[in-house]
Design an enzyme around this catalytic site. Structure first.
Site, PDB file in Angstrom:
ATOM      1  N   ASN A   8       0.877  -1.172   0.000  1.00  0.00           N
ATOM      2  CA  ASN A   8       0.000   0.000   0.000  1.00  0.00           C
ATOM      3  C   ASN A   8       0.909   1.215   0.000  1.00  0.00           C
ATOM      4  O   ASN A   8       1.501   1.558   1.015  1.00  0.00           O
ATOM      5  CB  ASN A   8      -0.888  -0.030   1.242  1.00  0.00           C
ATOM      6  CG  ASN A   8      -1.845   1.145   1.297  1.00  0.00           C
ATOM      7  OD1 ASN A   8      -1.800   2.046   0.444  1.00  0.00           O
ATOM      8  ND2 ASN A   8      -2.719   1.142   2.283  1.00  0.00           N
ATOM      9  N   ARG A 101      -2.500  -2.044  -3.555  1.00  0.00           N
ATOM     10  CA  ARG A 101      -3.713  -1.246  -3.375  1.00  0.00           C
ATOM     11  C   ARG A 101      -3.628  -0.038  -4.313  1.00  0.00           C
ATOM     12  O   ARG A 101      -2.644   0.700  -4.302  1.00  0.00           O
ATOM     13  CB  ARG A 101      -3.798  -0.766  -1.936  1.00  0.00           C
ATOM     14  CG  ARG A 101      -4.953   0.182  -1.750  1.00  0.00           C
ATOM     15  CD  ARG A 101      -5.038   0.690  -0.330  1.00  0.00           C
ATOM     16  NE  ARG A 101      -6.223   1.526  -0.219  1.00  0.00           N
ATOM     17  CZ  ARG A 101      -6.247   2.692   0.440  1.00  0.00           C
ATOM     18  NH1 ARG A 101      -5.173   3.138   1.044  1.00  0.00           N
ATOM     19  NH2 ARG A 101      -7.351   3.392   0.485  1.00  0.00           N
ATOM     20  N   HIS A 190     -13.109   2.427  -0.146  1.00  0.00           N
ATOM     21  CA  HIS A 190     -13.072   1.382   0.894  1.00  0.00           C
ATOM     22  C   HIS A 190     -13.692   0.084   0.373  1.00  0.00           C
ATOM     23  O   HIS A 190     -14.143  -0.753   1.165  1.00  0.00           O
ATOM     24  CB  HIS A 190     -13.889   1.783   2.149  1.00  0.00           C
ATOM     25  CG  HIS A 190     -13.283   2.872   2.972  1.00  0.00           C
ATOM     26  ND1 HIS A 190     -14.054   3.779   3.648  1.00  0.00           N
ATOM     27  CD2 HIS A 190     -12.004   3.183   3.262  1.00  0.00           C
ATOM     28  CE1 HIS A 190     -13.276   4.624   4.307  1.00  0.00           C
ATOM     29  NE2 HIS A 190     -12.015   4.276   4.084  1.00  0.00           N
ATOM     30  N   ARG A 251     -12.468  14.996   7.799  1.00  0.00           N
ATOM     31  CA  ARG A 251     -13.258  15.343   6.609  1.00  0.00           C
ATOM     32  C   ARG A 251     -14.710  15.595   6.978  1.00  0.00           C
ATOM     33  O   ARG A 251     -15.266  14.896   7.819  1.00  0.00           O
ATOM     34  CB  ARG A 251     -13.208  14.198   5.578  1.00  0.00           C
ATOM     35  CG  ARG A 251     -11.878  14.091   4.864  1.00  0.00           C
ATOM     36  CD  ARG A 251     -11.834  12.848   3.971  1.00  0.00           C
ATOM     37  NE  ARG A 251     -10.811  11.937   4.437  1.00  0.00           N
ATOM     38  CZ  ARG A 251     -10.711  10.655   4.080  1.00  0.00           C
ATOM     39  NH1 ARG A 251     -11.571  10.133   3.252  1.00  0.00           N
ATOM     40  NH2 ARG A 251      -9.734   9.909   4.544  1.00  0.00           N
ATOM     41  N   GLU A 394      -8.006  -5.476   5.156  1.00  0.00           N
ATOM     42  CA  GLU A 394      -7.891  -5.091   3.754  1.00  0.00           C
ATOM     43  C   GLU A 394      -6.706  -5.774   3.072  1.00  0.00           C
ATOM     44  O   GLU A 394      -6.768  -6.115   1.901  1.00  0.00           O
ATOM     45  CB  GLU A 394      -7.807  -3.565   3.640  1.00  0.00           C
ATOM     46  CG  GLU A 394      -9.148  -2.928   4.001  1.00  0.00           C
ATOM     47  CD  GLU A 394      -9.077  -1.428   4.246  1.00  0.00           C
ATOM     48  OE1 GLU A 394      -9.314  -0.683   3.299  1.00  0.00           O
ATOM     49  OE2 GLU A 394      -8.785  -1.023   5.376  1.00  0.00           O
TER      50      GLU A 394
END
Ligand code: ADP
Length: 406
Positions: A8, A101, A190, A251, A394
């Site tokens: 990643n 990823r 996601h 956010r 993940e």
């Protein structure tokens, strides 16, 4: 194939995990960061249960190095040295593939894809939609290809799982020509986590994925929710970018777009100012001055009213999405909580589901308070909707998809 390395990559760092695909056990994990700065850092960890018992007494669990790491290619050399020095040996666990990823796959990528030159061109071209992420993901792919030229590399996209959204869910109600020209639509993110968690939830319940209507709440620093019908994503809260939807650490999630126009006109804020405001200085950080849910809850528990109010905004938004997605799905069998907040905060789970008894959702206070790293049910036995906590993974999902595509 015995092992998959999952990468990643960000612009100045990358994380990695080596996974044994026969047992799905993680053999090593690490981080190479501050790439390009005066001094970089690498951390390499071998989990306790991956160390053979005879070596355990003197096996270093985590090793750290501080050294200049000029670029990602040098970063992969540092990682290879860590494997050579501290194990596990890549000659004893030969690498079958590398899974990467990649944040944005646009409309083009609806599943994991073997990296070719054309795929790399496409990832680069999609940087227009994810300027912070896709170029950094590509840097990681190219450096990893130099480090492992003889194994297949596979790109696994955050957006791919949401490619099944129907037009009614993904379209923005704006000028259609403008939207098409600039590829403006909801993509969702996601996806790796939503897919993994929905599949694990079906396994946990011993029910076929194809017959379940699910809502998955991924609540980490970034947060998103998805509605999943028979294993297919049909609605999700993040949009063109990962800014839309739920309240997050820093956010804003949803807000009236006129807020931007107003702040530009009345407060003289530039578009860069607004970008920073909404992506980095909003969410619970913006409302209460702390971006971490643990800190927010501590302050709220200590009587801080501003923190309590921010907590309420956060959970109110989640509840609104649950109601929305229940209506979209018509019937919901299971609601799963995952990621840092979803897995660890009984308070958030309880507040988000409070008052939903009339909709067949009943939380067991006792089960909700239990701590565990395994999937578990937190609803009462007579709840019509099963409410679960399902830890996400993940990296494992990227490794599974890498294997599947090969
Ligand atoms: P990322 O999106 O960066 O992968 P994580 O999934 O690790 O993030 O989630 C990070 C969030 O999880 C942080 O806001 C952190 O405060 C929250 N978190 C972790 N443990 C707890 C806990 N015990 N209680 C409440 N929140 C927690």
């Amino acid at each position: 194939m015995s092992t998959v390395l999952v990468v990643n990559s960000g612009s100045s760092s990358f994380k990695y995990q080596l996974i044994d695909m026969d047992t799905e056990q993680m053999l090593a994990t690490g981080l190479v960061e501050r790439i390009g700065e005066a001094s970089g850092r690498s951390v390499h960890t071998i989990p306790w249960d991956a160390v053979p018992s005879v070596e355990r007494s003197n096996a270093p669990q985590t090793t750290e190095r501080i050294l200049p790491i000029p670029d990602h290619t040098a970063g992969f050399r540092v990682m290879l040295e860590a494997f050579e020095t501290h194990g596990p040996s890549l000659s004893r666990h030969p690498l079958g593939a590398v899974g990467h990823r990649v944040v944005h796959g646009g409309k083009r990528f609806f599943e994991a894809t073997v990296v070719t030159n054309l795929v790399k061109i496409n990832i680069e071209e999609l940087a227009e939609l994810a300027p912070l992420h896709n170029p950094a993901n590509l840097q990681g792919i190219e450096a990893a290809q130099r480090a492992f030229p003889d194994v297949p590399h596979v790109a696994v996209f955050d957006t791919a799982f949401h490619q099944t959204l129907p037009p009614a869910a993904y379209s923005y109600a704006i000028d259609a020509k403008l939207a098409a020209k600039h590829r403006l639509r909801k993509y969702g993110f996601h996806g790796t986590s939503h897919k993994f968690v929905s599949e694990e939830a079906a396994k946990f319940l011993y029910r076929p994925l194809g017959e379940l209507n699910q809502i998955v709440l991924h609540l980490g620093n970034g947060a998103s929710v998805s509605a999943i019908e028979g294993g297919r994503s049909v609605e999700t809260s993040m949009g063109l970018t990962p800014l839309e939807g739920l309240v997050m650490g820093t956010r804003s999630g949803d807000l009236d777009p006129a807020v931007l126009i107003h702040l530009h006109r009345r407060a003289g804020m530039s578009f860069d100012d607004l970008d920073t405001l909404l992506n980095r200085k909003s969410g619970i950080l913006g409302m209460a001055g702390v971006g971490d849910m643990r800190d927010l809850q501590e302050r709220s528990d200590a009587g801080d009213e501003v923190a309590a109010a921010a907590f309420d905004v956060y959970t109110h938004r989640i509840k609104g999405y649950i109601g929305n997605y229940m209506a979209q799905l018509g019937r919901v069998d299971v609601i799963s909580f995952t990621a840092g907040v979803g897995e660890n905060s009984p308070e958030v789970r309880a507040a988000a589901l409070s008052g939903l008894e009339a909709f067949g959702i009943r939380l067991s206070d006792e089960r909700n308070e239990e701590r565990s790293r395994d999937p578990r049910r937190i609803s009462t036995d007579d709840s019509e909707v099963d409410v679960l906590v399902v830890p996400t993974n993940e990296e494992l999902e990227i490794a599974r998809q890498t294997l599947a595509v090969l």
